[in-house]
Scaffold this motif. Structure first.
Motif, short mmCIF file in Angstrom:
data_model
loop_
_atom_site.label_atom_id
_atom_site.label_comp_id
_atom_site.label_asym_id
_atom_site.label_seq_id
_atom_site.Cartn_x
_atom_site.Cartn_y
_atom_site.Cartn_z
N UNK A 94 0.82 -1.21 0.00
CA UNK A 94 0.00 0.00 0.00
C UNK A 94 0.87 1.27 0.00
N UNK A 95 1.94 1.22 0.74
CA UNK A 95 2.84 2.38 0.79
C UNK A 95 3.47 2.64 -0.57
N UNK A 96 3.87 1.58 -1.27
CA UNK A 96 4.47 1.72 -2.59
C UNK A 96 3.45 2.24 -3.59
N UNK A 97 2.22 1.73 -3.51
CA UNK A 97 1.16 2.18 -4.41
C UNK A 97 0.86 3.67 -4.25
N UNK A 98 1.05 4.17 -3.04
CA UNK A 98 0.74 5.58 -2.78
C UNK A 98 1.73 6.53 -3.46
N UNK A 99 2.94 6.04 -3.77
CA UNK A 99 3.95 6.90 -4.37
C UNK A 99 4.60 7.85 -3.38
N UNK A 100 4.33 7.68 -2.12
CA UNK A 100 4.87 8.55 -1.06
C UNK A 100 6.13 7.89 -0.50
N UNK A 101 7.28 8.44 -0.84
CA UNK A 101 8.54 7.82 -0.41
C UNK A 101 8.70 7.85 1.11
N UNK A 102 8.22 8.92 1.74
CA UNK A 102 8.31 8.98 3.20
C UNK A 102 7.53 7.85 3.84
N UNK A 103 6.36 7.55 3.27
CA UNK A 103 5.54 6.47 3.79
C UNK A 103 6.24 5.12 3.60
N UNK A 104 6.87 4.94 2.44
CA UNK A 104 7.61 3.69 2.19
C UNK A 104 8.76 3.55 3.19
N UNK A 105 9.49 4.64 3.41
CA UNK A 105 10.59 4.60 4.38
C UNK A 105 10.07 4.25 5.77
N UNK A 106 8.90 4.79 6.12
CA UNK A 106 8.32 4.48 7.43
C UNK A 106 8.09 2.98 7.59
N UNK A 107 7.51 2.37 6.56
CA UNK A 107 7.24 0.93 6.61
C UNK A 107 8.53 0.14 6.64
N UNK A 108 9.48 0.53 5.79
CA UNK A 108 10.76 -0.20 5.72
C UNK A 108 11.47 -0.15 7.06
N UNK A 109 11.51 1.01 7.70
CA UNK A 109 12.19 1.12 8.99
C UNK A 109 11.47 0.28 10.07
N UNK A 110 10.14 0.26 9.97
CA UNK A 110 9.37 -0.57 10.91
C UNK A 110 9.72 -2.05 10.71
N UNK A 111 9.75 -2.49 9.45
CA UNK A 111 10.07 -3.90 9.15
C UNK A 111 11.49 -4.23 9.60
N UNK A 112 12.39 -3.30 9.43
CA UNK A 112 13.80 -3.53 9.80
C UNK A 112 13.92 -3.81 11.30
N UNK A 113 13.10 -3.11 12.09
CA UNK A 113 13.15 -3.30 13.54
C UNK A 113 12.37 -4.53 14.00
N UNK A 114 11.36 -4.93 13.20
CA UNK A 114 10.49 -6.02 13.61
C UNK A 114 10.97 -7.40 13.15
N UNK A 115 11.57 -7.47 11.95
CA UNK A 115 11.93 -8.76 11.35
C UNK A 115 13.41 -9.06 11.56
N UNK A 116 13.75 -10.36 11.48
CA UNK A 116 15.18 -10.68 11.48
C UNK A 116 15.78 -10.32 10.13
N UNK A 117 17.10 -10.27 10.07
CA UNK A 117 17.80 -9.72 8.89
C UNK A 117 17.44 -10.47 7.61
N UNK A 118 17.41 -11.79 7.69
CA UNK A 118 17.14 -12.61 6.50
C UNK A 118 15.74 -12.38 5.96
N UNK A 119 14.74 -12.41 6.85
CA UNK A 119 13.35 -12.20 6.41
C UNK A 119 13.16 -10.79 5.87
N UNK A 120 13.85 -9.84 6.49
CA UNK A 120 13.74 -8.46 6.05
C UNK A 120 14.25 -8.29 4.61
N UNK A 121 15.45 -8.87 4.35
CA UNK A 121 16.01 -8.78 3.00
C UNK A 121 15.15 -9.53 2.00
N UNK A 122 14.58 -10.66 2.42
CA UNK A 122 13.74 -11.44 1.52
C UNK A 122 12.48 -10.65 1.13
N UNK A 123 11.89 -9.95 2.10
CA UNK A 123 10.69 -9.17 1.81
C UNK A 123 11.02 -8.01 0.87
#
Length: 834
Positions: free
Chosen positions: A560-589
C-alpha cells in the motif's frame, strides 16, 4: 414571584407544575436507600442501591435510565463501596469508592477507565465527595477521614491538589461546597457558625454580609448552576442568598423550619432579577425568594433535586417534574386579564378562528399602540418556553397571524423557533427522554445534542435532526454515520462480509469519513479480517498503512505504501520492518518489492554502508560491490588499506565483466604506488592527488622527467600534457624552459596558447617570440595580443578577411594611425563580397 411545575390546564388557568414524564422504571421502594445521580441538561439518571453492611456478599445493581425512566444499562456492582455517583460534562458516569478510586463508565454501562485520588485518600478513606463542573472540565472534590480536602479540577488531566487544613475542625463540617471563581476551584466550608474558603495556598475565614444574628451554625449550602450565587441555610431556619464571592447579599428569608434539609438547590433563570432557591425536607418542598413569603409543595415520594441552567428538575419514584420561574413572555401572555401585546394577539387569533369581528378589534388595539412587532416577538418567545406541543402551536399560529399585518417583520426568529421546537419535541419524546428546555438547548448547542443522541445509539434521529437543520455534512450526517459504523463493526452477530458491505453502502455518499478509524475499532474488537476489508475503502494510503502495521500485516502495508507513491511512507514501513523482522526475512521481503529495495539502498548509502555491502553480496551484484569498494577506499587513511579496497573492487569488476572499470581501478592503484614512491624519494605530498594534479605538482617543482614518465606510463593525450606543462612553466615563470619546450617538437595545441599564457603573466617580450610560429588563421589575434597593430594589419590584408580587417580597424586610433586606417579601408573595399 411566579413558578411553574406542570402543564397548563387551559389558556387562562395554570397550575404550578410541569410534569415532564411519568417514569417508566419500576422501582419497588422508589428512591429510598439509593445513591442517585442525574446529569444536567436532561441527562441520564444512575441508581445504585446502598450497600447492605449486614450482607456484604450481596451485590447491588447499578442501573442507568433515561430521564423518562427507560433503562439504558444495568449490571451488578462488583467493586468496592461507592460513596458518590456523578456525571461528567460528556455524560460519563463517575463512581467514587470509599478508598478514593474513581471508576468511569459510559452511559450504556461500558467500563472506560479508573483513576485514584491519591495515597492519602486511600489510607484515610473518603468521608464525603462532590462532583462538580469547572471551566477545565469535570472535577472531583473529596473530604477524607483525616478531615482534609483533596481536589482534582479535571479528571481528564489529573492534577491532585491537597488544600490547607481548616483550623479548629474536630469532626466533619456541617456542610461544604465547591466554588469556581476566576477560573480557580475553591472549597467553601462551614464549621459551626464559621465559614472558610480554601484555595491552593490558604484557608481564609469569611463572613456573609447581613447574615441573621440568630444563626449559631450553617447547616446547608448550595451554589447556583453558574457558580455566581450562593445560598446558605442556618440552624435558625433562615435562608441567606447572595453572590458566591460573599460580597453582596441579595435576600434573606425565614423558612420557619429548623430541621436539616435533605437537599437544597438554586432555581434561577439566566438574566433573571429574582434570586430563588428550593429547599427539600422529607415530604416538603419550599421555594424561597426575594420576598418574605415562601411557596410550599408537598411531596408524596422520596425525591431528588437536579439543578439546571433555568430551573430545578424533581425526580421521584413515579414522576419527573420541572420547577422553574415563569418566563417573562409566558407570564405576560397568560396572566389573568393581561393587556400585554402578546396576550391581545393570542386573543385576536382565537377570535379569528371563531370568525368573530372581535379579532379586528384586538388587532386595532395593538396597532394603535404600535406594538404588533412586540406582540409577535412575545408569542414566538413564549412558544419556545412551552413544553406542550399544542400550546406551542397555538402561540406560533398567533405569531404567524400577527406577521401577516407587518410589512417588514424579519422572519428569522419565527423560522428558527419553529425548527428548534420541532427538534426539542423530538428529543423530549418519552422514548428518547431528553427533556431539554429551549434555554438549555441554546446553551448546549446543536453539536452537543447530536453527540448525546449518538452516545445513546439513536443514530437515525441524530441524522434526521442534522438533515432537518441542514448541518454541514462533516459536522452532522458524516460524523453520525462514522459513529454508527464504529458501533456496527463491534457487533459479533454478523459476518465480516455482511458488516463490511453494510458499512460501505451506508457511507458511500458520505463526505469526509475516515475508514481507517472504523477499521481501528474493528481491530480493537478482535476482527482483523473485517478491519482489512474496511481499509480497502480508505482512499488515503497514509491512513491505511499505520493500522496495517499495527495488525502485523507488513507485506500488505508495504504494498500500500508503494502504491501511494509517497517515499516517506515507504521509508516508514521499511524502517518498521527492519526493527520487527530478522535480517534474513527483512532482506527477503525487500527483494520481492524492487521499489522498496531501491529506496532502502539509497538510505544505506548515507546511513548504513555495511548493510549496503551485505545487500550487494546477497544479490551477487558485483558491479555495485565494486563501486562500494571504490567509495570505501577514499575513506581509508592508510595507503595499504586503500589499495586493498581497490584490489577488491578490481576483482568484483572482473566478476561483473566490466573491464573498463577494472582497468581504470588498476590505473588508480598504479598511480597511488607511484605517488608513494615519489613521496619517499622527493618528500613531496602527492598521495591521493588525481593524475592531472600529480602532473601539475611535478612540473611546478621541476621534476620534468618524472612528469614525462607519468605521461608515458598512463598514456596521457599529447594535448592535455602540453597544456599542463605550458601552464605549469608559465606559473613558475620559467621562460627559458618554456622556450625549450616549444622547440622540442611541433606543438599539438598550436602556438597561440604560448602567446596568451605569456600575456597573462605580463611578459609581452616573451610572447613576441612565438607570434611568428602562430598559424596564419590565428596571426591577427596573436599580433593584437602583443599590441602589434601594424603586424595584425599586414596579416589581415594578406588574408583578405573582412572580419579580421574590421577587428584591426576597431583597435586603430583615428589620429595616430590614420594612414594605416586608410590602407585597411582600401583593402576592405577590395575584399570580394560573399
Amino acid at each position: 414571584m411566579a413558578f411553574i411545575l406542570a402543564v397548563r390546564q387551559n389558556s387562562h388557568a395554570r397550575n404550578y407544575y410541569i410534569e415532564l414524564y411519568e417514569m417508566g422504571w419500576n422501582l419497588k421502594d422508589g428512591l429510598r436507600d439509593c445513591l442517585v445521580a442525574a446529569a444536567p441538561y436532561g441527562g441520564p439518571i444512575a441508581l445504585l442501591k446502598a450497600h447492605n453492611r449486614r450482607s456484604p456478599s450481596a451485590r447491588p445493581q447499578l442501573e442507568i435510565f433515561s430521564s423518562s425512566g427507560l433503562p439504558l444499562a444495568s449490571f451488578p456492582w462488583k467493586s468496592g463501596m461507592v460513596k458518590q455517583l456523578g456525571w461528567t460534562v460528556s455524560d460519563d458516569l463517575l463512581c467514587v469508592q470509599e478508598d478514593g478510586t474513581v471508576l468511569v463508565y459510559d452511559l450504556l454501562g461500558g467500563f472506560k477507565r479508573h483513576f485514584s485520588m491519591g495515597n492519602e485518600v486511600s489510607q484515610s478513606q473518603v468521608l464525603e465527595t462532590k462532583i462538580f463542573h469547572s471551566p477545565y472540565g469535570t472535577g472531583v472534590a473529596i473530604l477524607t477521614g483525616a478531615l482534609r480536602f483533596t481536589l482534582a479540577t479535571n479528571i481528564d488531566d489529573i492534577k491532585l491538589r491537597r488544600l490547607p487544613e481548616v483550623p479548629g475542625l474536630q469532626g466533619a463540617p456541617s456542610c461544604w461546597a465547591v466554588l469556581t471563581q476566576d477560573r480557580q476551584s475553591k472549597v467553601l466550608v462551614a464549621s459551626g457558625p464559621h465559614l472558610f474558603i480554601l484555595d491552593n495556598t490558604a484557608c481564609t475565614p469569611v463572613t456573609p454580609p447581613g447574615l441573621s444574628p440568630q444563626a449559631s451554625s450553617i447547616v446547608h449550602m448550595c451554589v447556583s448552576f453558574s457558580y455566581k450565587y450562593l445560598a446558605l441555610l442556618t440552624d435558625s431556619g433562615h435562608v441567606w442568598m447572595g453572590t458566591s464571592n460573599l460580597k453582596e447579599k441579595l435576600s434573606e428569608v425565614d423558612t420557619k423550619i429548623k430541621g436539616s434539609p435533605k437537599q437544597m438547590a438554586w432555581c434561577r433563570r439566566p438574566k433573571s432579577q429574582q434570586p430563588s432557591a428550593v429547599v427539600m425536607w422529607d415530604g416538603l418542598l419550599l421555594v424561597v425568594g426575594e420576598c418574605k413569603e415562601t411557596i410550599q409543595y408537598h411531596l408524596e415520594d422520596d425525591s431528588i433535586l437536579v439543578p439546571e441552567l433555568d430551573g430545578v428538575r424533581i425526580i421521584s419514584g413515579t414522576h419527573h417534574e420541572l420547577l422553574q420561574e415563569v418566563p417573562g413572555a409566558c407570564e405576560e401572555i397568560f396572566k389573568i386579564a393581561s393587556m400585554a401585546p402578546g396576550a391581545l394577539l393570542l386573543e385576536a387569533h382565537k377570535e379569528y378562528e371563531k370568525e368573530s369581528q372581535k379579532a379586528d378589534e384586538y388587532l386595532r388595539e395593538i396597532k394603535e399602540q404600535s406594538l404588533l412587532s412586540e406582540a409577535v416577538r412575545q408569542c414566538v418567545e413564549a412558544a419556545g418556553h412551552e413544553h406542550e406541543p399544542e400550546t406551542q402551536k397555538t402561540l406560533l399560529r398567533a405569531a404567524s397571524f400577527g406577521k401577516c399585518f407587518l410589512s417588514n417583520f424579519p422572519p428569522e426568529q419565527f423560522v428558527s423557533m419553529c425548527k428548534d421546537l420541532r427538534v426539542l419535541n423530538a428529543v423530549r419524546d418519552y422514548t428518547v427522554g431528553i427533556p431539554l428546555s429551549h434555554t438549555q438547548f441554546k446553551q448546549m448547542t446543536l453539536q452537543v445534542l447530536i453527540d448525546r443522541l449518538v452516545y445513546r445509539k439513536l443514530y437515525l434521529l441524530a441524522i434526521e435532526v442534522c438533515r432537518y437543520l441542514k448541518t454541514p455534512e462533516y459536522q452532522g450526517v458524516s460524523r453520525v454515520l462514522k459513529h454508527w459504523a464504529c458501533y456496527k463493526v463491534q457487533q459479533k452477530e454478523e459476518s465480516d462480509e455482511v458488516i463490511a458491505k453494510a458499512v460501505s453502502v451506508k457511507l458511500a455518499d458520505a463526505a469526509g469519513i475516515s475508514y481507517s478509524e472504523i477499521a481501528t475499532k474493528a481491530y480493537e474488537s478482535g476482527r482483523t479480517e473485517l478491519a482489512i476489508k474496511l481499509l480497502e475503502f480508505e482512499p488515503r494510503s497514509g491512513e491505511q498503512v499505520p493500522l496495517l502495521l499495527k495488525m502485523k500485516k507488513s507485506p500488505l502495508a508495504l504494498s500500500k505504501a508503494i502504491e501511494s507513491g509517497d517515499t516517506d511512507l515507504v521509508y516508514t514501513v521499511v524502517m518498521y520492518l527492519k526493527n520487527e523482522l530478522n535480517r534474513g526475512d527483512f532482506f527477503m521481503m525487500l527483494r520481492n518489492q524492487p521499489v522498496a529495495l531501491s529506496l532502502y539502498k539509497q538510505f544505506c548509502k548515507h546511513q548504513e554502508q555495511e548493510t549496503l555491502k551485505d545487500l550487494f553480496n546477497q544479490d551477487d551484484d558485483h558491479e555495485e560491490l565494486g563501486n562500494f569498494y571504490v567509495k570505501a577506499s577514499y575513506k581509508e587513511q592508510r595507503l595499504e588499506a586503500r589499495i586493498a579496497h581497490l584490489q577488491s573492487a578490481v576483482d568484483e569488476y572482473y566478476k561483473a565483466k566490466n573491464e573498463f572499470s577494472a582497468k581504470t581501478t588498476e590505473d588508480e592503484m598504479r598511480l597511488l604506488r607511484f605517488q608513494r614512491k615519489l613521496e619517499e624519494e622527493k618528500d613531496e605530498q602527492l598521495v591521493g592527488f588525481s593524475l592531472q594534479d600529480t602532473m601539475t605538482t611535478l612540473l611546478s617543482v621541476g621534476l620534468h622527467k618524472h612528469a614525462e614518465q607519468l605521461y608515458k606510463d598512463f598514456r596521457m593525450p599529447d594535448k592535455r600534457f602540453w597544456w599542463l606543462k605550458l601552464k605549469a612553466l608559465a606559473e613558475k615563470e620559467d621562460w627559458e624552459e618554456l622556450e625549450k619546450f616549444s622547440k622540442s617538437k611541433k606543438s599539438p595545441i598550436g602556438y597561440l596558447p604560448f602567446v596568451e599564457v605569456c600575456i597573462k603573466h605580463h611578459n609581452k617580450c616573451e610572447a613576441r617570440k612565438y607570434v611568428a610560429k602562430v598559424s596564419p588563421e590565428q596571426k591577427v589575434k596573436a599580433h593584437l595580443a602583443v599590441g602589434d597593430v601594424e603586424g595584425a594589419a599586414e596579416a589581415a590584408i594578406e588574408r583578405r578577411n573582412e572580419s579580421e580587417i574590421s577587428t584591426v580597424l576597431s583597435r586603430c586610433s583615428a589620429t595616430t594611425d590614420h594612414l594605416l586606417v586608410e590602407r585597411l579601408n582600401r583593402a576592405k573595399a577590395t575584399v570580394p563580397k560573399k
